[in-house]
Every structure is written in structure tokens, then in C-alpha cells.
Design a protein around this motif. Structure first.
Motif: not given
Length: 471
Positions: A269-280, A30-36
Motif C-alpha cells: 500500500g506504499m504505494p498501491w501497485t495499481f498506482s505505481d508501477p501500475g497494471v496493464s 485514483d486507485v479505486i477508479e483504476i481498479g474498477k
């Protein structure tokens, strides 16, 4: 807990070890896809930024340097130069319209959305060094993720004073992002990576007083360039302190007066920022703090059939940190308008949209825009203040000429993890941005599909070729 508690942790060493030892296989799908989505968004903004006035001046600067040919693409610039200078040009381009992604905060005393713009420093460095090293799409993607992760966790850890008293965190923390991405792609060991981070720390700079001018995107470009240069110097054997982050005279102390070690140590990486809390990802080319209000204003306009001529007065209430960034109450040009809550509300009431075409000097100078701005009051609201600085709570009251009041509240804007864009929605934004710059539809579609599968690309050559020019 901060550095004054005398915690004996080699924090810079921890960050360097993470950069070296993290594995692409451990990156969640999910982080890979959000990063794309952020990678595609960043490339599109570099293209549209290339036709901004700042893009023209950057190309003039590169010509004045007599750089000659290099391995790294100046997006939309029609040339290749040394990686550090491509990183500079593309970082300026991504941030030129203040339309790039923003980091969310975790702690309530952190300023939501104003920690960093993570992609603007990280992506240009990762792309430029990937081109130089002929990296695969997978290695490019992972280096970008490492850069974003380091940048965001450093920004989350430093005391909020850093931002509140005038530092621009994209500029300061972004330098570490670029150094991290470059170090990984260059195959550094932990010791060399540590020195790259430390050289980067001494180049960390950028002041918020320059918001609303070309120097704000200059910050992002220089951060990306500085991180690449830091990695290059580290590769030569350049010496630097092993404790640039945690030392009493290091980054956290000098730039912030301290830090929360629990926000970074053991957290990469625990968790990755893209996963939590996220990026807008931004739906409008303005300061991120305007976006919850803009999202809510659009909803109110559409659901209530509000027309500009119906509006008597608008009250927009936020917490007290937001006016510290949205400082232009009567903007004089497009750059000031990006940091004007009053303009953002006014243009939505007048046009029903706010894209690149609305943020121009000509639109800002219109008499009807100026008149509508006079109807908008931007104030500190007790309810929004109590919600905490980690939110961008915005409360809107629209008084209409017929005596009605239409009201709404938003804590998040479109594009936030709470209200995310899909890849296809980001692709639509990408198309709008590159079309604005004059890129053909066929070229745009190929870039969209290449980024969609970037982790499977054996080479970035075709992507570089497509991004080099807009026509």
C-alpha cells in the motif's frame, strides 16, 4: 538483500497485519477508479471464458462433483456452488483466453508483464466470498484490492529465478491473493489471516511448460480456489507455520532461492501497485509480451498503408527473456498462437486486428496465415536486451517488396499505464467479449454501470444475477 542476509523480520506477520489493518478509506481515489477497470475487464473475460472449451470442461467437472447448491455464482454457468469451486471456475474463465490484466515490474532484473496476472486469482475469490458473506460493493472492492496488492508485492520480491526456471507466478503468487481477499471478507484477526496465508503457501503451484494449453488458465482457477480453501481451513483452527514466506524452507527460498525484502517489507500500500508501477489491461487475447510489438505493428500498418501482399520479410527483436514465454514459433492451435510472436505479427498484417475472433483454431490453420508466419523472424536484439527485462522493448523492421524498409520500436503496449485505456475503452472491450459469448446488449450495459459505481452498492445481488448466464 535476501533471506540469506539473516534479516530478522516476521514478513508473513507483516503481510497478515496489513490485510487486517488496512482501511478502505485509505485507498486513493485514483486507485479505486483504476481498479474498477480491471474488475470490469475480469468480469467480461469470465463471461467470454465461459464459452471456451475449457469452460465447458469446468462445468462438466463441477457436475461430476455433485456439489449441490451454494452461495457463489459460476459466471456464465447458470448455477451457484460453494465459494471455492466458483472461484476455480471463474478464475479459469478469466484466464481462458489469456486476455486478462498483467502486473508491471519495478526492478530491471524482473520480467516485465510476467510477474502475475493479478485479477484472475484475486477477483474470483473476492467475488465468491463476498456473495457468501453478503458483503457490500465497497467491501468486495477493497478485498479485491488487498488481494492484488499482496499478490503483486510477493511477485516483485521473489528472485527472478522463480519465473525463469519455470514457475508460473500467477499460479504461485495468486494463491496468496485469494487467501488475502477471503481472509479480509471473513473478518479474520491477524493470527487467523497468517495461518490462511501459510496454508495457501503449501498449495502454491503451476509450471510454465503448460503455457499454450488449457492448464495455464487452470493455474489461475486453482490459485483462486486454493486461497479460498486456505481461508476456510484457517477458520476451522487449522494450524500452519507463522513464517511461510521468509523461512529457509518457505516459499521465497524453495520457489525462488531468495527474495528482495526491500520490495515487500514496508511497501504494501506504499504505494498501491495499481498506482505505481501500475497494471496493464490487454488490448489483444495473447501473451502480454506480444503487445508492445502488436501496438507498434498496427501503428506502422496504418501510418504506412502496408498491405499483406506488400510484405517480403519481418524482423521482430526483443530481449532474451521474451522468447522464453513466446515459445510457439509455428503454432498449431489458438492456445499456442497466444504465445507466438510470429502469429501475432502475421494476423495483424493479414487482418488489421487481433481479437477473440482471430484467435481460433480455424484461423491458425489458414494457409495464408501459415505463409505469412514464414516471413516473420523472431530474434533476440542487442538494443532490446540492453533496455532491461523490466521493459518489453520490441523492435520491428518490415521489408517491403518495393525495396523500402519500415521500422519502429515500442517499450509499452496499449493498455499499459504509459498508454492506458479509459473506463469507456475497457467497457468497449467488455462489450466485445460478452457479445462473443452471446450476452445481450442491455444486460452488458447494466453490468458496466454497476461496476462503475461498485463502491456504492449495498449488495452484489443484481451483479450476480446478471453474470450468472450469458442470455
Amino acid at each position: 538483500m535476501n533471506q540469506n542476509a539473516k534479516v530478522d523480520v516476521e514478513l508473513t506477520r507483516y503481510v497478515a497485519d496489513f490485510i487486517v489493518n488496512a482501511r478502505a478509506d485509505d485507498l486513493p481515489s485514483d486507485v479505486i477508479e483504476i481498479g474498477k477497470k480491471s474488475i470490469l475487464d475480469g468480469f467480461g473475460l469470465a463471461v467470454s471464458g465461459s464459452v471456451a472449451k475449457s469452460g465447458e470442461l469446468v462445468r462438466r467437472h463441477l457436475s461430476d462433483l455433485s456439489l449441490g447448491e451454494g452461495p457463489a455464482t459460476v459466471i456464465g454457468g447458470g448455477r451457484r456452488v460453494a465459494p471455492r469451486f466458483a472461484a476455480f471456475a471463474n478464475g479459469v474463465g478469466i484466464h481462458a483466453d489469456d486476455y486478462d490484466d498483467t502486473q508491471l515490474a519495478v526492478a530491471k532484473d524482473r520480467v516485465y508483464g510476467l510477474l502475475t496476472h493479478p485479477t484472475a486469482p484475486a477477483l474470483p475469490a473476492a467475488f465468491a466470498v463476498s456473495e457468501m458473506t453478503m458483503a457490500s460493493g465497497r467491501n468486495f472492492m477493497f478485498a479485491y484490492h488487498l488481494g492484488v496488492e499482496v499478490e503483486c508485492k510477493i511477485a516483485e520480491a521473489i528472485n527472478p529465478r522463480h519465473y525463469q526456471t519455470g514457475f508460473h507466478a500467477t499460479a504461485t503468487c495468486g494463491t496468496y491473493a485469494a487467501a488475502a481477499a477471503a481472509s479480509r471478507l471473513l473478518g479474520f484477526d491477524a493470527g487467523t489471516t497468517l495461518r490462511a496465508l501459510s496454508v495457501a503457501g503449501s498449495q502454491s503451484a503451476g509450471l510454465r511448460e503448460n503455457f499454450g494449453t488449457m492448464t495455464k488458465p487452470f493455474h489461475a482457477g486453482r490459485a483462486s480456489e486454493s486461497g479460498v480453501a486456505a481461508a476456510q481451513f484457517a477458520s476451522y483452527g487449522w494450524t500452519a507455520t507463522p513464517k511461510i514466506l521468509e523461512a529457509p524452507r518457505g516459499f521465497f527460498s524453495a520457489a525462488g532461492g531468495g527474495y528482495d525484502i526491500n520490495a515487500i517489507h514496508g511497501k504494501l500500500g506504499m504505494p498501491w501497485t495499481f498506482s505505481d508501477p501500475g497494471v496493464s489491461i490487454k488490448p489483444h487475447p495473447s501473451g502480454s509480451l506480444t503487445h508492445p510489438g502488436m501496438t507498434e505493428m498496427l501503428r506502422l500498418i496504418r501510418e504506412n498503408g502496408i498491405r499483406a501482399e506488400d510484405v517480403k520479410h519481418v524482423r521482430v527483436g526483443t530481449n532474451s527473456n521474451m522468447p522464453n514465454a513466446l515459445i510457439h514459433h509455428r503454432p498449431k492451435d489458438e492456445l499456442q498462437a497466444k504465445f507466438s510472436m510470429e502469429f501475432c505479427m502475421a494476423i495483424l498484417l493479414l487482418e488489421g486486428r487481433a481479437g477473440l475472433a482471430e484467435f481460433t483454431d480455424e484461423v491458425v490453420a489458414r494457409d495464408d496465415v501459415k505463409a505469412m508466419i514464414e516471413k516473420v523472424d523472431f530474434v533476440v536484439d542487442d538494443v532490446a536486451e540492453a533496455a532491461g527485462y523490466h521493459l518489453m522493448t520490441t523492435i520491428i523492421d518490415i521489408d517491403l517488396n518495393d525495396g523500402r524498409r519500415v521500422s519502429g520500436r515500442a517499450d509499452f503496449g496499449k493498455g499499459s499505464p504509459a498508454f492506458p485505456m479509459t473506463y469507456d475503452e475497457v467497457a468497449a472491450k467488455f462489450r466485445e467479449n460478452v457479445t462473443f459469448a452471446g450476452m445481450s446488449g442491455d444486460r452488458a450495459e447494466e453490468i458496466i454501470e454497476l461496476v462503475r459505481s461498485v463502491d456504492s452498492l449495498t449488495s452484489l445481488d443484481r451483479l450476480s444475477e446478471l453474470l450468472m448466464t450469458v442470455a
